[in-house]
Design a protein around this motif. Structure first.
Motif, PDB file in Angstrom:
ATOM      1  N   TYR A   1     -49.245 -27.295  18.462  1.00  0.00           N
ATOM      2  CA  TYR A   1     -48.318 -28.025  19.326  1.00  0.00           C
ATOM      3  C   TYR A   1     -46.932 -27.425  19.246  1.00  0.00           C
ATOM      4  N   ALA A   2     -46.164 -27.725  20.238  1.00  0.00           N
ATOM      5  CA  ALA A   2     -44.749 -27.350  20.246  1.00  0.00           C
ATOM      6  C   ALA A   2     -44.026 -28.373  21.099  1.00  0.00           C
ATOM      7  N   TYR A   3     -42.911 -28.827  20.591  1.00  0.00           N
ATOM      8  CA  TYR A   3     -42.118 -29.740  21.411  1.00  0.00           C
ATOM      9  C   TYR A   3     -40.644 -29.569  21.113  1.00  0.00           C
ATOM     10  N   LEU A   4     -39.870 -29.955  22.079  1.00  0.00           N
ATOM     11  CA  LEU A   4     -38.418 -29.970  21.920  1.00  0.00           C
ATOM     12  C   LEU A   4     -37.986 -31.415  21.818  1.00  0.00           C
ATOM     13  N   GLN A   5     -37.351 -31.748  20.722  1.00  0.00           N
ATOM     14  CA  GLN A   5     -36.829 -33.101  20.551  1.00  0.00           C
ATOM     15  C   GLN A   5     -35.381 -33.102  21.022  1.00  0.00           C
ATOM     16  N   LEU A   6     -35.111 -33.879  22.042  1.00  0.00           N
ATOM     17  CA  LEU A   6     -33.783 -33.910  22.653  1.00  0.00           C
ATOM     18  C   LEU A   6     -33.059 -35.143  22.145  1.00  0.00           C
ATOM     19  N   ARG A   7     -31.936 -34.925  21.510  1.00  0.00           N
ATOM     20  CA  ARG A   7     -31.198 -36.026  20.898  1.00  0.00           C
ATOM     21  C   ARG A   7     -29.892 -36.253  21.659  1.00  0.00           C
ATOM     22  N   SER A   8     -29.595 -37.496  21.906  1.00  0.00           N
ATOM     23  CA  SER A   8     -28.369 -37.795  22.649  1.00  0.00           C
ATOM     24  C   SER A   8     -27.120 -37.615  21.803  1.00  0.00           C
ATOM     25  N   ASP A   9     -27.281 -37.543  20.475  1.00  0.00           N
ATOM     26  CA  ASP A   9     -26.111 -37.503  19.597  1.00  0.00           C
ATOM     27  C   ASP A   9     -26.049 -36.271  18.709  1.00  0.00           C
ATOM     28  N   ALA A  10     -26.950 -35.315  18.919  1.00  0.00           N
ATOM     29  CA  ALA A  10     -26.961 -34.157  18.023  1.00  0.00           C
ATOM     30  C   ALA A  10     -27.713 -33.008  18.678  1.00  0.00           C
ATOM     31  N   SER A  11     -27.645 -31.838  18.042  1.00  0.00           N
ATOM     32  CA  SER A  11     -28.351 -30.675  18.587  1.00  0.00           C
ATOM     33  C   SER A  11     -29.849 -30.936  18.668  1.00  0.00           C
TER      34      SER A  11
ATOM     35  N   SER B   1     -29.812 -21.074  29.493  1.00  0.00           N
ATOM     36  CA  SER B   1     -30.393 -22.378  29.154  1.00  0.00           C
ATOM     37  C   SER B   1     -29.451 -23.082  28.192  1.00  0.00           C
ATOM     38  N   GLY B   2     -29.640 -24.350  28.015  1.00  0.00           N
ATOM     39  CA  GLY B   2     -28.765 -25.055  27.106  1.00  0.00           C
ATOM     40  C   GLY B   2     -29.067 -26.533  27.011  1.00  0.00           C
ATOM     41  N   GLU B   3     -28.291 -27.182  26.165  1.00  0.00           N
ATOM     42  CA  GLU B   3     -28.458 -28.613  25.924  1.00  0.00           C
ATOM     43  C   GLU B   3     -27.311 -29.371  26.569  1.00  0.00           C
ATOM     44  N   GLN B   4     -27.618 -30.532  27.104  1.00  0.00           N
ATOM     45  CA  GLN B   4     -26.578 -31.443  27.565  1.00  0.00           C
ATOM     46  C   GLN B   4     -26.933 -32.825  27.052  1.00  0.00           C
ATOM     47  N   ARG B   5     -25.962 -33.545  26.570  1.00  0.00           N
ATOM     48  CA  ARG B   5     -26.239 -34.855  25.990  1.00  0.00           C
ATOM     49  C   ARG B   5     -24.967 -35.693  25.960  1.00  0.00           C
ATOM     50  N   GLY B   6     -25.163 -36.978  25.735  1.00  0.00           N
ATOM     51  CA  GLY B   6     -24.023 -37.853  25.588  1.00  0.00           C
ATOM     52  C   GLY B   6     -24.458 -39.212  25.081  1.00  0.00           C
ATOM     53  N   THR B   7     -23.583 -39.863  24.330  1.00  0.00           N
ATOM     54  CA  THR B   7     -23.904 -41.186  23.778  1.00  0.00           C
ATOM     55  C   THR B   7     -23.010 -42.283  24.347  1.00  0.00           C
ATOM     56  N   ALA B   8     -22.075 -41.917  25.157  1.00  0.00           N
ATOM     57  CA  ALA B   8     -21.192 -42.921  25.768  1.00  0.00           C
ATOM     58  C   ALA B   8     -20.929 -42.507  27.205  1.00  0.00           C
ATOM     59  N   GLU B   9     -21.967 -42.580  27.998  1.00  0.00           N
ATOM     60  CA  GLU B   9     -21.918 -42.093  29.377  1.00  0.00           C
ATOM     61  C   GLU B   9     -21.928 -43.276  30.348  1.00  0.00           C
ATOM     62  N   SER B  10     -21.349 -43.046  31.501  1.00  0.00           N
ATOM     63  CA  SER B  10     -21.341 -44.106  32.512  1.00  0.00           C
ATOM     64  C   SER B  10     -22.538 -44.005  33.454  1.00  0.00           C
TER      65      SER B  10
END
Lengths: 175, 200
Positions: A68-78, B108-117
């Motif tokens: 398996y392979a997955y990307l864990q996407l976190r709203s508060d961290a890399s 490619s890249g990451e986008q994220r947020g914890t206090a978004e509207s």
């Protein structure tokens, strides 16, 4: 009539560490869709992974040969990449749960499970939590065995789950 | 030719092909019909918001929102999602999301947020190209649970580079969500969106 046919609906209503759903894959369909929602734990539980194993036509739970392979996407961290070529299950196939409020949701597709001359592949996406951290997941996986698969086993890595609904659909192709 | 599969756990008994008498019996039992049911479809042109306010969140635990021909009036506009709680649009900086984007130029890249509207479900698109995507929605009808989504999208950006992304978002409030709003960063948008319920 849509080609998405409900085959099984399993509801968790008590505290359990695993759920077996058997006799759902057959020659009737090649592709299956699984939805899971509102899976929760008891209050104060530890964050847990919702892992998946396959059950073969003899009723045995298979515990080897998972990639398996997955990307864990976190709203508060890399984000975090997780992968294995020697897994004992499909790690976090339905994501993670933590405590009794946050619940989760997941959608998986399973390809060729019943075909005894083909490996069983999955793609999955899930949402859930670890503490206050919100986590999402996109992944792929395979059982590299040519067993005929007829069911699934969903297990919790630590604290039990107490609620949840899991539905399995077949994608009908009429000729 | 009639064909019925034999599946012990096939609770709806709805695989295969059917004879007229089998169809009548399934209809009588309330089991005839597909499991992906269209709730509402909207095709809009140059509007600032697209609202779904009858989403049947108490009927379906899992909703599927599909959209295509997403074209913002202005280049590089993202498509965003907000949710209604008991008829009131949540506009506070309370949403969280995280997604990975991948472009055909190797970026490619990451986008994220914890206090978004809002939850950004599609990246900025060019105004000559049409983007498409889907959003799965979980637990919207459960007032004691958070409301989660997972999503995936593909399109072209303003300099004609393909971009795709996948991820998830959450309204981390224990509330019943009874509406969905789609809108662009600025100006207006054209698209077709279909909201389905995953039949239970």
């Amino acid at each position: 009539m849509s080609n998405l046919r409900l085959i099984n609906e399993t509801e968790v209503t008590s505290s359990v560490s695993s759920v077996d759903i058997t006799d759902v894959f057959s020659a009737d369909f090649d592709i299956y869709k699984i939805t899971a929602d509102n899976i929760i734990q008891a209050s104060g539980s530890s964050v847990s992974s919702l892992n998946l194993k396959f059950i073969n036509s003899s009723g045995s739970i298979i515990s080897t040969d998972y990639d398996y392979a997955y990307l864990q996407l976190r709203s508060d961290a890399s984000f975090v990449e997780v992968k294995s070529t020697s897994g004992t299950n499909l790690d976090q196939a339905l994501g993670q749960v933590d405590d009794n409020l946050i619940s989760n949701g997941a959608v998986l597709y399973i390809f060729n499970p019943f075909n005894s001359s083909s490996y069983t592949f999955i793609t999955n996406q899930a949402s859930g939590s670890s503490g206050s951290s919100k986590r999402f997941l996109k992944g792929i996986g395979v059982l590299h065995q040519t067993n005929s698969i007829t069911g699934i086993n969903i297990s919790v890595s630590s604290s039990n789950i107490t609620e949840g609904k899991i539905r399995i659909f077949g994608l009908r192709v009429d000729s | 030719m009639s064909y019925l599969g034999t599946q012990p756990n096939n609770v709806k008994q709805n695989t295969g092909l059917y004879t007229p008498s089998e169809i009548l019996q399934l209809e009588k039992d309330g089991h005839w019909g597909g499991s992906l049911e269209l709730i509402e479809e909207q095709t809009v042109s140059s509007v600032s918001t697209v609202d779904f306010t009858s989403i049947k969140q108490n009927v379906y635990d899992v909703l599927l929102l599909q959209y295509n021909n997403f074209v913002p009036t202005a280049d590089s506009n993202s498509l965003r999602l907000r949710l209604y709680e008991s008829g009131v649009l949540e506009t506070g900086t309370v949403y969280q999301y995280a997604h990975q984007y991948n472009q055909s130029d190797g970026t490619s890249g990451e986008q994220r947020g914890t206090a978004e509207s809002s939850i950004r479900i599609a990246l900025g698109s060019g105004n000559d190209e049409a983007g498409s995507g889907y959003v799965y929605c979980y637990n919207f009808g459960n007032s004691s649970k958070y409301s989660f989504v997972t999503y995936q999208a593909v399109g072209m950006n303003a300099v004609n580079v393909m971009n795709s992304h996948f991820g998830g978002g959450v309204l981390p409030q224990a509330s019943e969500v009874d509406g969905i709003r789609l809108y662009p960063d600025t100006s207006t948008v054209s698209l077709t969106a279909k909201l389905y319920g995953i039949k239970q």
